[in-house]
Design a protein around this motif. Structure first.
Motif, PDB file in Angstrom:
ATOM      1  N   ARG A 120       0.960  -1.229  -0.048  1.00 37.24           N
ATOM      2  CA  ARG A 120       0.168  -0.152  -0.066  1.00 37.24           C
ATOM      3  C   ARG A 120       0.908   1.256   0.072  1.00 37.24           C
ATOM      4  NH1 ARG A 120       0.041   3.621   3.399  1.00 37.24           N
ATOM      5  NH2 ARG A 120      -0.493   2.529   5.590  1.00 37.24           N
ATOM      6  N   SER A 121       0.565   2.134  -0.862  1.00 36.04           N
ATOM      7  CA  SER A 121       1.621   3.366  -1.002  1.00 36.04           C
ATOM      8  C   SER A 121       0.694   4.579  -1.329  1.00 36.04           C
ATOM      9  CB  SER A 121       2.670   3.130  -2.071  1.00 36.04           C
ATOM     10  OG  SER A 121       3.538   4.032  -2.162  1.00 36.04           O
ATOM     11  N   GLY A 122       0.758   5.687  -0.544  1.00 33.13           N
ATOM     12  CA  GLY A 122       0.261   6.915  -0.667  1.00 33.13           C
ATOM     13  C   GLY A 122       0.943   8.052  -0.209  1.00 33.13           C
ATOM     14  N   VAL A 123       0.644   9.240  -0.563  1.00 30.73           N
ATOM     15  CA  VAL A 123       1.432  10.628  -0.325  1.00 30.73           C
ATOM     16  C   VAL A 123       0.208  11.289   0.454  1.00 30.73           C
ATOM     17  CG1 VAL A 123       2.299  12.583  -1.161  1.00 30.73           C
ATOM     18  CG2 VAL A 123       2.659  10.295  -2.391  1.00 30.73           C
ATOM     19  N   ILE A 124       0.635  11.926   1.835  1.00 29.27           N
ATOM     20  CA  ILE A 124       0.008  12.797   2.615  1.00 29.27           C
ATOM     21  C   ILE A 124       0.272  13.880   2.583  1.00 29.27           C
ATOM     22  CG2 ILE A 124      -0.695  12.924   5.141  1.00 29.27           C
ATOM     23  CD1 ILE A 124       0.313  10.017   5.580  1.00 29.27           C
ATOM     24  N   MET A 125      -0.939  14.611   1.995  1.00 29.77           N
ATOM     25  CA  MET A 125      -0.746  16.210   2.035  1.00 29.77           C
ATOM     26  C   MET A 125       0.436  16.586   0.936  1.00 29.77           C
ATOM     27  SD  MET A 125      -1.945  17.382   5.811  1.00 29.77           S
ATOM     28  CE  MET A 125      -0.227  17.668   6.337  1.00 29.77           C
ATOM     29  N   GLU A 126       0.815  15.733   0.013  1.00 29.45           N
ATOM     30  CA  GLU A 126       1.958  16.083  -1.069  1.00 29.45           C
ATOM     31  C   GLU A 126       3.229  16.138  -0.096  1.00 29.45           C
ATOM     32  OE1 GLU A 126       0.920  18.838  -3.809  1.00 29.45           O
ATOM     33  OE2 GLU A 126      -1.273  18.147  -3.884  1.00 29.45           O
ATOM     34  N   LYS A 127       3.373  15.727   1.134  1.00 31.18           N
ATOM     35  CA  LYS A 127       4.743  15.812   1.675  1.00 31.18           C
ATOM     36  C   LYS A 127       5.272  14.579   2.214  1.00 31.18           C
ATOM     37  CE  LYS A 127       3.301  20.415   3.700  1.00 31.18           C
ATOM     38  NZ  LYS A 127       3.071  21.107   4.932  1.00 31.18           N
ATOM     39  N   ILE A 128       4.447  13.571   2.829  1.00 26.15           N
ATOM     40  CA  ILE A 128       4.826  12.461   3.186  1.00 26.15           C
ATOM     41  C   ILE A 128       4.533  11.109   2.198  1.00 26.15           C
ATOM     42  CG2 ILE A 128       4.826  10.994   5.244  1.00 26.15           C
ATOM     43  CD1 ILE A 128       3.962  13.553   6.755  1.00 26.15           C
ATOM     44  N   SER A 129       5.589  10.289   2.076  1.00 30.21           N
ATOM     45  CA  SER A 129       5.398   9.168   1.263  1.00 30.21           C
ATOM     46  C   SER A 129       5.176   8.200   2.410  1.00 30.21           C
ATOM     47  CB  SER A 129       6.652   8.775   0.173  1.00 30.21           C
ATOM     48  OG  SER A 129       6.704   7.532  -0.165  1.00 30.21           O
ATOM     49  N   ASP A 130       3.712   7.733   2.298  1.00 27.57           N
ATOM     50  CA  ASP A 130       3.531   6.586   3.443  1.00 27.57           C
ATOM     51  C   ASP A 130       3.259   5.247   2.732  1.00 27.57           C
ATOM     52  OD1 ASP A 130       2.221   5.225   5.676  1.00 27.57           O
ATOM     53  OD2 ASP A 130       0.148   6.281   5.302  1.00 27.57           O
ATOM     54  N   ASN A 131       4.067   4.327   2.942  1.00 31.96           N
ATOM     55  CA  ASN A 131       4.231   2.962   2.249  1.00 31.96           C
ATOM     56  C   ASN A 131       3.961   1.863   3.275  1.00 31.96           C
ATOM     57  OD1 ASN A 131       5.270   3.910  -0.437  1.00 31.96           O
ATOM     58  ND2 ASN A 131       6.519   5.126   1.162  1.00 31.96           N
ATOM     59  N   MET A 132       3.284   0.940   2.976  1.00 34.38           N
ATOM     60  CA  MET A 132       3.135  -0.218   4.082  1.00 34.38           C
ATOM     61  C   MET A 132       3.319  -1.505   3.105  1.00 34.38           C
ATOM     62  SD  MET A 132      -0.149  -1.426   6.173  1.00 34.38           S
ATOM     63  CE  MET A 132       0.293  -0.242   7.353  1.00 34.38           C
ATOM     64  N   LEU A 133       4.115  -2.595   3.680  1.00 33.98           N
ATOM     65  CA  LEU A 133       4.028  -3.966   3.167  1.00 33.98           C
ATOM     66  C   LEU A 133       3.085  -4.676   3.840  1.00 33.98           C
ATOM     67  CD1 LEU A 133       8.125  -4.161   2.821  1.00 33.98           C
ATOM     68  CD2 LEU A 133       6.376  -3.494   1.187  1.00 33.98           C
ATOM     69  N   LEU A 134       2.258  -5.474   2.969  1.00 36.45           N
ATOM     70  CA  LEU A 134       1.371  -6.617   3.657  1.00 36.45           C
ATOM     71  C   LEU A 134       1.835  -8.048   3.551  1.00 36.45           C
ATOM     72  CD1 LEU A 134      -0.550  -4.042   2.009  1.00 36.45           C
ATOM     73  CD2 LEU A 134      -2.134  -5.084   3.480  1.00 36.45           C
ATOM     74  N   PHE A 135       1.978  -8.602   4.626  1.00 35.79           N
ATOM     75  CA  PHE A 135       2.334 -10.074   5.067  1.00 35.79           C
ATOM     76  C   PHE A 135       1.431 -11.004   5.331  1.00 35.79           C
ATOM     77  CE2 PHE A 135       6.253  -7.553   5.415  1.00 35.79           C
ATOM     78  CZ  PHE A 135       7.171  -8.337   4.693  1.00 35.79           C
ATOM     79  N   LEU A 136       1.261 -12.026   4.700  1.00 39.43           N
ATOM     80  CA  LEU A 136       0.345 -13.298   5.215  1.00 39.43           C
ATOM     81  C   LEU A 136       1.103 -14.057   6.071  1.00 39.43           C
ATOM     82  CD1 LEU A 136      -2.326 -14.759   4.730  1.00 39.43           C
ATOM     83  CD2 LEU A 136      -1.153 -16.054   3.075  1.00 39.43           C
ATOM     84  N   CYS A 137       0.313 -14.045   7.108  1.00 33.22           N
ATOM     85  CA  CYS A 137       0.933 -14.913   8.356  1.00 33.22           C
ATOM     86  C   CYS A 137       0.119 -15.915   8.891  1.00 33.22           C
ATOM     87  CB  CYS A 137       1.219 -13.750   9.528  1.00 33.22           C
ATOM     88  SG  CYS A 137       2.332 -12.451   9.131  1.00 33.22           S
ATOM     89  N   THR A 138       0.682 -16.785   9.693  1.00 30.32           N
ATOM     90  CA  THR A 138      -0.094 -17.944  10.288  1.00 30.32           C
ATOM     91  C   THR A 138      -0.045 -17.986  11.701  1.00 30.32           C
ATOM     92  OG1 THR A 138       0.097 -19.500   8.460  1.00 30.32           O
ATOM     93  CG2 THR A 138      -0.449 -20.643  10.461  1.00 30.32           C
ATOM     94  N   PRO A 139      -1.043 -17.884  12.724  1.00 29.31           N
ATOM     95  CA  PRO A 139      -0.709 -17.821  13.894  1.00 29.31           C
ATOM     96  C   PRO A 139      -0.369 -19.121  14.704  1.00 29.31           C
ATOM     97  CG  PRO A 139      -3.059 -17.894  13.494  1.00 29.31           C
ATOM     98  CD  PRO A 139      -2.432 -17.920  12.042  1.00 29.31           C
ATOM     99  N   HIS A 140       0.632 -19.086  15.710  1.00 28.87           N
ATOM    100  CA  HIS A 140       0.920 -20.204  16.294  1.00 28.87           C
ATOM    101  C   HIS A 140      -0.246 -20.504  17.318  1.00 28.87           C
ATOM    102  CE1 HIS A 140       4.714 -20.664  14.605  1.00 28.87           C
ATOM    103  NE2 HIS A 140       5.136 -19.391  14.938  1.00 28.87           N
ATOM    104  N   HIS A 141      -0.912 -19.767  17.637  1.00 30.89           N
ATOM    105  CA  HIS A 141      -2.045 -19.728  18.786  1.00 30.89           C
ATOM    106  C   HIS A 141      -3.096 -18.690  18.289  1.00 30.89           C
ATOM    107  CE1 HIS A 141      -0.853 -16.759  21.293  1.00 30.89           C
ATOM    108  NE2 HIS A 141       0.279 -16.804  20.982  1.00 30.89           N
ATOM    109  N   THR A 142      -4.529 -18.676  19.118  1.00 31.89           N
ATOM    110  CA  THR A 142      -5.239 -17.787  18.860  1.00 31.89           C
ATOM    111  C   THR A 142      -5.715 -17.106  20.055  1.00 31.89           C
ATOM    112  OG1 THR A 142      -7.258 -19.390  18.692  1.00 31.89           O
ATOM    113  CG2 THR A 142      -6.049 -18.781  16.834  1.00 31.89           C
TER     114      THR A 142
END
Length: 159
Positions: free
Chosen positions: A74-96
């Motif tokens: 996910r990548s976006g720009v906030i108020m034309e000043k901040i490059s805001d980037n997020m990597l999304l990972f698929l994960c498996t829980p060891h417990h719930t």
């Protein structure tokens, strides 16, 4: 903000239990305050992105996970000043057994896909991800050394 300057790198975990429920959190702050969102946070200077997502999920929810792979950006720009980037990972829980961080979160839980899709409290990203027919993975390679000249203390690829 000085520590991250104007380029932010964050990670989020899409954690799916054996019975198909998704781990989500309700933050107490920010633009997603009161909305269901994925456990997420910023990458620290001493960690790789996969280490960061494991840490963030553990800190927010008490859930230890196995990182299966990278599934999106996910990548976006906030108020034309901040490059805001997020990597999304698929994960498996060891417990719930969720034990959430009450100082940052109103709630955290494993919730069914139907409930997330029908909830007005689900974030845009959750609504989008829950409608995908399948999640494609970029898997982590074994740690590598691209040469001592670079002085990496950790180096990984996701393909």
């Amino acid at each position: 903000m000085a520590k991250r300057e104007n380029v932010w790198l964050a990670v989020a975990g899409i954690v799916i239990s054996e019975d198909g429920r998704w781990l989500v959190v309700k933050k107490r702050y920010g633009g997603l305050k009161g909305k269901w969102s994925f456990p997420a946070g910023f990458v620290e200077k001493n960690e790789t992105v996969d280490e960061a997502v494991k840490r963030e999920i553990m800190e927010e929810t008490g859930i230890e996970v196995k990182v299966e792979g990278l599934i999106g950006v996910r990548s976006g720009v906030i108020m034309e000043k901040i490059s805001d980037n997020m990597l999304l990972f698929l994960c498996t829980p060891h417990h719930t057994n969720v034990v959430f961080q009450e100082s940052e979160l109103y709630d955290a839980a494993f919730i069914t896909l139907d409930d997330l899709q029908n909830s007005p409290d689900s974030s845009l990203l959750i609504h989008y991800c829950t409608k995908l027919p399948n999640l494609h993975l970029l898997k982590e390679t074994p740690p590598m050394n691209p040469g001592n000249i670079f002085n990496y203390s950790a180096y990984k690829l996701f393909f």
